[in-house]
Write a protein that holds these residues in place. Structure first.
Motif, mmCIF file in Angstrom:
data_model
loop_
_atom_site.group_PDB
_atom_site.id
_atom_site.type_symbol
_atom_site.label_atom_id
_atom_site.label_comp_id
_atom_site.label_asym_id
_atom_site.label_seq_id
_atom_site.Cartn_x
_atom_site.Cartn_y
_atom_site.Cartn_z
ATOM 1 N N ARG A 47 47.771 47.588 86.944
ATOM 2 C CA ARG A 47 48.433 48.511 86.007
ATOM 3 C C ARG A 47 49.139 47.738 84.886
ATOM 4 N N GLN A 48 49.812 46.652 85.241
ATOM 5 C CA GLN A 48 50.499 45.852 84.224
ATOM 6 C C GLN A 48 49.505 45.254 83.232
ATOM 7 N N ILE A 49 48.386 44.770 83.736
ATOM 8 C CA ILE A 49 47.350 44.196 82.871
ATOM 9 C C ILE A 49 46.801 45.263 81.934
ATOM 10 N N ASN A 50 46.579 46.463 82.451
ATOM 11 C CA ASN A 50 46.097 47.562 81.610
ATOM 12 C C ASN A 50 47.105 47.928 80.533
ATOM 13 N N ASP A 51 48.390 47.969 80.900
ATOM 14 C CA ASP A 51 49.435 48.262 79.909
ATOM 15 C C ASP A 51 49.450 47.197 78.813
ATOM 16 N N ALA A 52 49.344 45.946 79.231
ATOM 17 C CA ALA A 52 49.337 44.848 78.266
ATOM 18 C C ALA A 52 48.150 44.973 77.319
ATOM 19 N N TYR A 53 46.980 45.228 77.861
ATOM 20 C CA TYR A 53 45.782 45.344 77.027
ATOM 21 C C TYR A 53 45.894 46.532 76.075
ATOM 22 N N ARG A 54 46.350 47.658 76.597
ATOM 23 C CA ARG A 54 46.480 48.863 75.769
ATOM 24 C C ARG A 54 47.421 48.585 74.585
ATOM 25 N N THR A 55 48.500 47.868 74.829
ATOM 26 C CA THR A 55 49.468 47.570 73.773
ATOM 27 C C THR A 55 48.938 46.536 72.791
ATOM 28 N N LEU A 56 48.398 45.441 73.300
ATOM 29 C CA LEU A 56 47.989 44.343 72.421
ATOM 30 C C LEU A 56 46.673 44.603 71.686
ATOM 31 N N SER A 57 45.880 45.543 72.165
ATOM 32 C CA SER A 57 44.598 45.814 71.492
ATOM 33 C C SER A 57 44.735 46.838 70.372
ATOM 34 N N ASP A 58 45.875 47.502 70.279
ATOM 35 C CA ASP A 58 46.128 48.473 69.207
ATOM 36 C C ASP A 58 47.040 47.798 68.181
ATOM 37 N N PRO A 59 46.566 47.599 66.942
ATOM 38 C CA PRO A 59 47.370 46.870 65.955
ATOM 39 C C PRO A 59 48.769 47.443 65.717
#
Length: 76
Positions: A47-59
């Protein structure tokens, strides 16, 4: 305190989108609960990895996240 998504993913703050995606996919595959026999710790990390990806992949989200990191006091 804001979680350091860069540290979580093991990437530098100036990582490009291709690197973020590649690291995310590798970590998600390794930490997926199905690959870890339903481990609660693996599910939490996933879940933490998904949150990180969701945040960092959206400019726009990444820009706001970076600004929030800049407002954090330095670690002691």
């Amino acid at each position: 305190m804001v979680r350091d998504y860069y540290r979580l993913l093991g990437i530098p703050p100036d990582a490009d989108q291709a690197r973020i995606r590649a690291v995310y996919r590798a970590l998600a595959k390794r930490c997926h609960p199905d690959a870890n026999h339903g481990s609660a710790a693996a599910a939490d990390l996933f879940r933490q990895i998904n949150d990180a990806y969701r945040t960092l992949s959206d400019p726009a989200l990444r820009r706001r996240y970076d600004e929030s990191l800049a407002l954090q006091p330095p670690p002691e």
